[in-house]
Design an enzyme around this catalytic site. Structure first.
Site, PDB file in Angstrom:
ATOM      1  N   ARG A  74       0.819  -1.214   0.000  1.00 60.43           N
ATOM      2  CA  ARG A  74       0.000   0.000   0.000  1.00 60.43           C
ATOM      3  C   ARG A  74       0.850   1.260   0.000  1.00 60.43           C
ATOM      4  O   ARG A  74       1.903   1.313   0.639  1.00 60.43           O
ATOM      5  CB  ARG A  74      -0.924   0.019   1.226  1.00 60.43           C
ATOM      6  N   SER A 136       7.707  -5.136   6.816  1.00 54.68           N
ATOM      7  CA  SER A 136       7.255  -6.102   7.829  1.00 54.68           C
ATOM      8  C   SER A 136       8.102  -7.360   7.901  1.00 54.68           C
ATOM      9  O   SER A 136       7.605  -8.488   7.741  1.00 54.68           O
ATOM     10  CB  SER A 136       5.799  -6.467   7.544  1.00 54.68           C
ATOM     11  N   ASP A 190       5.872  -3.569  10.912  1.00 59.78           N
ATOM     12  CA  ASP A 190       4.405  -3.389  10.968  1.00 59.78           C
ATOM     13  C   ASP A 190       3.860  -3.409  12.398  1.00 59.78           C
ATOM     14  O   ASP A 190       2.897  -2.702  12.709  1.00 59.78           O
ATOM     15  CB  ASP A 190       3.670  -4.408  10.084  1.00 59.78           C
TER      16      ASP A 190
HETATM   17  C1  BGC Z   1       8.094 -10.926  10.305  1.00 53.40           C
HETATM   18  C2  BGC Z   1       7.819  -9.757  11.235  1.00 53.40           C
HETATM   19  C3  BGC Z   1       6.430  -9.232  10.985  1.00 53.40           C
HETATM   20  C4  BGC Z   1       5.408 -10.337  11.045  1.00 53.40           C
HETATM   21  C5  BGC Z   1       3.999  -9.861  10.747  1.00 53.40           C
HETATM   22  C6  BGC Z   1       6.985 -11.952  10.415  1.00 53.40           C
HETATM   23  O1  BGC Z   1       7.194 -12.980   9.505  1.00 53.40           O
HETATM   24  O2  BGC Z   1       9.335 -11.518  10.606  1.00 53.40           O
HETATM   25  O3  BGC Z   1       8.789  -8.746  11.065  1.00 53.40           O
HETATM   26  O4  BGC Z   1       6.158  -8.245  11.938  1.00 53.40           O
HETATM   27  O5  BGC Z   1       5.736 -11.348  10.131  1.00 53.40           O
HETATM   28  O6  BGC Z   1       3.896  -9.310   9.483  1.00 53.40           O
END
Ligand code: BGC
Length: 443
Positions: A74, A136, A190
């Site tokens: 996004r 994320s 995130d």
């Molecule tokens: C990532 C995290 C992330 C989470 C949710 C995980 O696989 O390592 O950094 O916050 O997914 O998206």
């Protein structure tokens, strides 16, 4: 239902059970891993500094945000007034194709930069805008606007990104696309974005959690408890991204978890995430169902397509089946590509789903309980946990199983932990973090 099937279900229910005493030992192990991670010792919890604290609520500006890390990518324009009013958010959602997440970093960041250019053109944006970047995945940040990807998770594999600064990669791609009107001022996970988005309006929010494709938790920690003082950071508290999806102690693991892990892109890593995250739940249910099909307990030994082949059964399918009234389960299964299920077959597949969802929700609750009791051991005050993700939002029973687990652990104090849906918070949070950074740079 035949007794062999009934026995199999009862035994699976026992194997996937996770009650308060086992949760308590997991919580103790979690606390120990948190401590180690904070001290910089080997730990399954990375405990990553984010160079961000909760916002004051007065952050303002006209900011761009990128949100990357799920199925959709996004780009948002966020207008923050800093006076308690709802932010104005306009945004575009772009679908990332397999070639973007699985080939090269250049293709991935090239696609992102193109989308940003399209978005700015469509919105008629001229001038220069600060941008906050939600990425994320586990990032080792050395500053608010600098951080290397430690390792891909959730099945992403684009080459040439691990070990590199993702802000630099984004800036390079923007330059190649001729996007001049963007300054990347901050980078965040995130979970951090989600916490900050909620804390902007709610000072009791001291943790952020994603329960979606992947899973993770961050929380507010006192800087004095970090092993090493983060360079150039002068506030007393900092949000720590635990990367709790990688936690691997005292979990109620089953042989299906080991089988799933062995076939994954990252064997040995992200054990907790592989028991909880939406990317894996469907496959766990499928592994259990396929096992029983192979033993002649289900479908009269026939091998119905999506339940017989790896990765063809999604957590959305589990969700759809759980949402159907029990007597409609055979028809719902047919709609999901598994025709000809008898009532017992359908009831059993549904129950397998429910048991894995129950386990996932209890593990998620144990992780949040460990986090909150680290912040406030006696749960003396109320805490909001900002949560986003499809499991928490949509999976039938998930929230109720979590609430039940909190009650089992804390009795009347269970309501001191309030997980609150913070839908699409990570984009808004990125903008708030960027606005705070801008204000600090100007001051
Ligand atoms: C990532 C995290 C992330 C989470 C949710 C995980 O696989 O390592 O950094 O916050 O997914 O998206």
């Amino acid at each position: 239902m035949e007794s062999a099937l009934q026995n199999a279900l009862a035994s699976l229910s026992g194997q996937l059970d996770f009650q308060a005493p086992e949760m308590r030992s997991m919580i103790a192990a979690f606390h120990e891993q948190m401590e180690r991670g904070l001290r910089g010792e080997p730990s399954s919890l990375k405990m990553l500094p984010t160079f961000t604290d909760n916002p004051s609520g007065r952050e303002k500006g006209d900011i761009l945000a990128l949100d990357l890390g799920g199925t959709n990518f996004r780009v948002l324009r966020v207008r923050l007034t800093g006076d308690g009013r709802e932010p104005g958010i306009t945004g575009g959602k772009f679908k990332l194709a397999t070639e973007h997440v699985a080939r090269t970093g250049e293709e991935l960041f090239g696609a992102i930069a193109r989308f940003i250019r399209q978005f700015m053109e469509a919105q008629g944006l001229r001038g220069t805008y600060p941008l906050g970047f939600t990425f994320s995945f586990p990032i080792r940040q050395q500053a608010l606007r600098r951080g290397e990807l430690i390792v891909w998770t959730k099945g992403w594999t684009a080459s040439g990104v691990e070990g590199r600064d993702v802000v630099a990669l984004l800036e390079l791609a923007l330059e190649k696309q001729g996007v001049a009107g963007v300054r990347v001022v901050s980078l965040n996970n995130d979970t951090t974005g989600t916490q900050v988005a909620r804390a902007y309006f709610d000072p009791a929010c001291d943790a952020g959690c994603i329960l979606g494709t992947g899973t993770n938790v961050c929380y507010r920690e006192s800087v004095s408890r970090l092993g090493e003082a983060p360079l150039g950071y002068n506030r007393e508290a900092m949000i720590i991204n635990m990367e709790s999806g990688n936690f691997n102690q005292k979990l109620p693991r089953h042989r299906h978890d080991a089988a799933l892990d062995a076939c994954s892109e990252n064997p040995g890593a992200q054990w907790e995430e592989k028991m909880v995250g939406g990317r894996y739940l469907g496959e766990l249910v499928r592994l259990a169902a396929a096992d029983w099909i192979g033993r002649g307990l289900l479908f009269g030994g026939r091998r119905p397509g999506p339940l017989s082949e790896r990765d063809l059964w999604s957590s959305e399918a589990v969700s759809a089946l759980l949402a159907a009234p029990p007597d409609e389960a055979p028809a719902r299964l047919a709609g999901l590509g598994v025709p000809g299920a008898g009532p017992d077959d359908a009831a059993a597949v549904r129950e397998i789903g429910r048991l894995f969802v129950r386990r996932a929700a209890r593990i998620a609750a144990a992780v949040l309980s460990a986090t909150m009791t680290r912040i406030d051991p006696g749960l003396e005050r109320a805490h909001t946990v900002a949560v986003d993700g499809s499991l928490f939002e949509k999976m039938p029973g998930f929230r109720a199983f979590m609430a039940e687990a909190f009650s089992g652990l804390f009795g009347v104090r269970a309501d001191r932990i309030a997980p609150v849906l913070t839908h699409d918070g990570s984009g808004l949070g990125a903008a708030i973090i960027a606005a705070a950074a801008e204000a600090e740079n100007i001051a």
